[in-house]
Design a protein around this motif. Structure first.
Motif, PDB file in Angstrom:
ATOM      1  N   HIS A   1       0.849  -1.193   0.000  1.00 24.72           N
ATOM      2  CA  HIS A   1       0.000   0.000   0.000  1.00 24.72           C
ATOM      3  C   HIS A   1       0.881   1.238   0.000  1.00 24.72           C
ATOM      4  O   HIS A   1       2.095   1.139   0.135  1.00 24.72           O
ATOM      5  CB  HIS A   1      -1.017  -0.008   1.150  1.00 24.72           C
ATOM      6  CG  HIS A   1      -0.420   0.090   2.532  1.00 24.72           C
ATOM      7  ND1 HIS A   1       0.349  -0.908   3.087  1.00 24.72           N
ATOM      8  CD2 HIS A   1      -0.502   1.070   3.472  1.00 24.72           C
ATOM      9  CE1 HIS A   1       0.704  -0.548   4.317  1.00 24.72           C
ATOM     10  NE2 HIS A   1       0.212   0.653   4.566  1.00 24.72           N
TER      11      HIS A   1
ATOM     12  N   HIS B   1       1.442   3.907   1.919  1.00 24.85           N
ATOM     13  CA  HIS B   1       1.969   4.674   3.047  1.00 24.85           C
ATOM     14  C   HIS B   1       3.500   4.752   3.000  1.00 24.85           C
ATOM     15  O   HIS B   1       4.169   3.775   2.643  1.00 24.85           O
ATOM     16  CB  HIS B   1       1.501   4.062   4.375  1.00 24.85           C
ATOM     17  CG  HIS B   1       0.056   4.359   4.669  1.00 24.85           C
ATOM     18  ND1 HIS B   1      -0.708   3.610   5.540  1.00 24.85           N
ATOM     19  CD2 HIS B   1      -0.765   5.331   4.193  1.00 24.85           C
ATOM     20  CE1 HIS B   1      -1.932   4.112   5.596  1.00 24.85           C
ATOM     21  NE2 HIS B   1      -1.999   5.152   4.784  1.00 24.85           N
TER      22      HIS B   1
ATOM     23  N   ASP C   1       5.838   4.602   5.143  1.00 26.26           N
ATOM     24  CA  ASP C   1       6.646   3.613   5.872  1.00 26.26           C
ATOM     25  C   ASP C   1       6.686   2.257   5.154  1.00 26.26           C
ATOM     26  O   ASP C   1       7.325   1.322   5.628  1.00 26.26           O
ATOM     27  CB  ASP C   1       6.167   3.459   7.331  1.00 26.26           C
ATOM     28  CG  ASP C   1       4.749   2.945   7.465  1.00 26.26           C
ATOM     29  OD1 ASP C   1       3.851   3.453   6.757  1.00 26.26           O
ATOM     30  OD2 ASP C   1       4.521   2.024   8.282  1.00 26.26           O
ATOM     31  N   HIS C   2       6.021   2.180   3.996  1.00 30.06           N
ATOM     32  CA  HIS C   2       6.054   0.947   3.190  1.00 30.06           C
ATOM     33  C   HIS C   2       6.687   1.148   1.809  1.00 30.06           C
ATOM     34  O   HIS C   2       7.130   0.190   1.196  1.00 30.06           O
ATOM     35  CB  HIS C   2       4.642   0.364   3.058  1.00 30.06           C
ATOM     36  CG  HIS C   2       4.069  -0.025   4.397  1.00 30.06           C
ATOM     37  ND1 HIS C   2       3.986  -1.317   4.832  1.00 30.06           N
ATOM     38  CD2 HIS C   2       3.621   0.746   5.425  1.00 30.06           C
ATOM     39  CE1 HIS C   2       3.494  -1.340   6.067  1.00 30.06           C
ATOM     40  NE2 HIS C   2       3.258  -0.096   6.447  1.00 30.06           N
TER      41      HIS C   2
ATOM     42  N   HIS D   1      -7.544  -0.693   5.362  1.00 30.24           N
ATOM     43  CA  HIS D   1      -6.511   0.202   5.912  1.00 30.24           C
ATOM     44  C   HIS D   1      -6.281   1.345   4.920  1.00 30.24           C
ATOM     45  O   HIS D   1      -6.305   2.518   5.277  1.00 30.24           O
ATOM     46  CB  HIS D   1      -5.242  -0.603   6.156  1.00 30.24           C
ATOM     47  CG  HIS D   1      -4.077   0.201   6.661  1.00 30.24           C
ATOM     48  ND1 HIS D   1      -4.046   0.777   7.906  1.00 30.24           N
ATOM     49  CD2 HIS D   1      -2.890   0.508   6.083  1.00 30.24           C
ATOM     50  CE1 HIS D   1      -2.894   1.411   8.072  1.00 30.24           C
ATOM     51  NE2 HIS D   1      -2.171   1.270   6.978  1.00 30.24           N
TER      52      HIS D   1
ATOM     53  N   ASP E   1      -0.343  -3.810   6.246  1.00 28.75           N
ATOM     54  CA  ASP E   1      -0.992  -3.315   7.465  1.00 28.75           C
ATOM     55  C   ASP E   1      -2.455  -3.726   7.538  1.00 28.75           C
ATOM     56  O   ASP E   1      -3.289  -2.983   8.062  1.00 28.75           O
ATOM     57  CB  ASP E   1      -0.892  -1.783   7.532  1.00 28.75           C
ATOM     58  CG  ASP E   1       0.519  -1.306   7.819  1.00 28.75           C
ATOM     59  OD1 ASP E   1       1.410  -2.144   8.060  1.00 28.75           O
ATOM     60  OD2 ASP E   1       0.732  -0.073   7.807  1.00 28.75           O
TER      61      ASP E   1
HETATM   62 ZN    ZN Z   1       0.009   1.653   6.527  1.00 31.81          ZN
END
Ligand code: ZN
Ligand code: FE
Length: 263
Positions: free
Chosen positions: A55, A57, A59-60, A120, A137
């Motif tokens: 996804h 975000h 942090d990914h 999410h 997540d």
């Molecule tokens: Zn996330």
């Protein structure tokens, strides 16, 4: 051809970047930061062969660009999210052979099927194959992701889709949240003996600074409150939290998700 194995790299605060590797190649799942990946590749003398994102975000996906400066590799990610570095936009396809429904890693003879698991984020996907599940997540050990872009119904459907995978499926999720998740789960379902046993095991692992992952579908079905919205004790807990009796699984799920958000 030997089966690749999976290695956890810690990143940022509590993220895991999963490395799928053999003796000379590596693919990475959700590189939120490039530096732990580059360090590892150099130390182990591995060539990067692919990036997989679940996804959008940061942090990914935050490490994609820096990895692409060192290696020219395919970048798989959700067709329905905006991630500028993607080269292969994938989504769940009814035809399992279809190219846009899979991430194919020829170096490992490994095909990972894409599953759509919104909730999410709106376009969140998972990669599944060879008894491995990379689910970002969405499903955590003893928990699930927050509902940033989806509804409770969507998230519950996504979790159900994952719960329907074979019991022995190994779950590689995006964060080390397990101990906290278990603390919460014990409040929701204090009578669950499997949860008490799991807490003891997980506590020991964390004391030794060892990842609590992978989990398995069987373990999650036994202990994860978000997969257990039909259990009488959870229905009762969710009802007392909501201040009214709840009967359908979606309202039970929504009540415990909201409870966890404020836990
Ligand atoms: Zn996330
Ligand atoms: Fe995350």
């Amino acid at each position: 051809m030997t089966m690749p194995h999976i290695v956890a790299l810690r990143a940022l605060t509590d993220n895991y970047i999963w490395v799928i590797r053999d003796h000379c190649h590596a693919a990475v799942v959700d590189p939120g930061d490039a530096s732990p990946v580059l360090d590892y590749l150099q130390r182990e003398n591995l060539e990067l062969i692919a990036i997989l994102n679940t996804h959008h975000h940061p942090d990914h996906v935050g490490g994609n660009a820096a990895l692409l400066r060192e290696f020219t590799v395919p970048v798989y990610g959700p067709a329905n999210e905006s991630i500028p570095t993607l080269t292969h936009r994938v989504k769940e396809c009814r035809d399992h052979e279809s190219e846009e429904g899979n991430a194919y890693l020829p170096e490992f003879s490994l095909t990972l099927r894409v599953l759509d698991i919104p909730g999410h984020t709106a376009g969140h996907i998972a990669y599944y194959g060879a008894n491995l599940l990379f689910c970002g997540d969405t499903l955590f050990a003893c928990g699930c992701g927050r509902l940033f872009e989806g509804t409770a119904q969507q998230m519950l459907d996504s979790l159900q889709k994952l719960a329907d995978l074979p019991n022995e499926t190994r779950i590689y999720c995006g964060h080390e949240y397990t101990l906290n998740n278990i603390r919460f789960a014990r409040n929701v379902e204090p009578g669950n003996q499997a949860l008490i046993e799991r807490e003891a095991v997980v506590r020991k692992l964390r004391e030794q600074n060892v990842p609590t992952l992978p989990s398995t579908i069987a373990m999650e079905k036994a202990t994860n409150p978000f997969l257990r919205c039909n259990e009488p004790e959870i229905i009762r807990s969710a009802g007392s939290r909501a201040g009214k009796p709840l009967s359908d699984p979606v309202s039970v799920f929504a009540a415990i998700r909201d409870w966890k958000d404020h836990f």
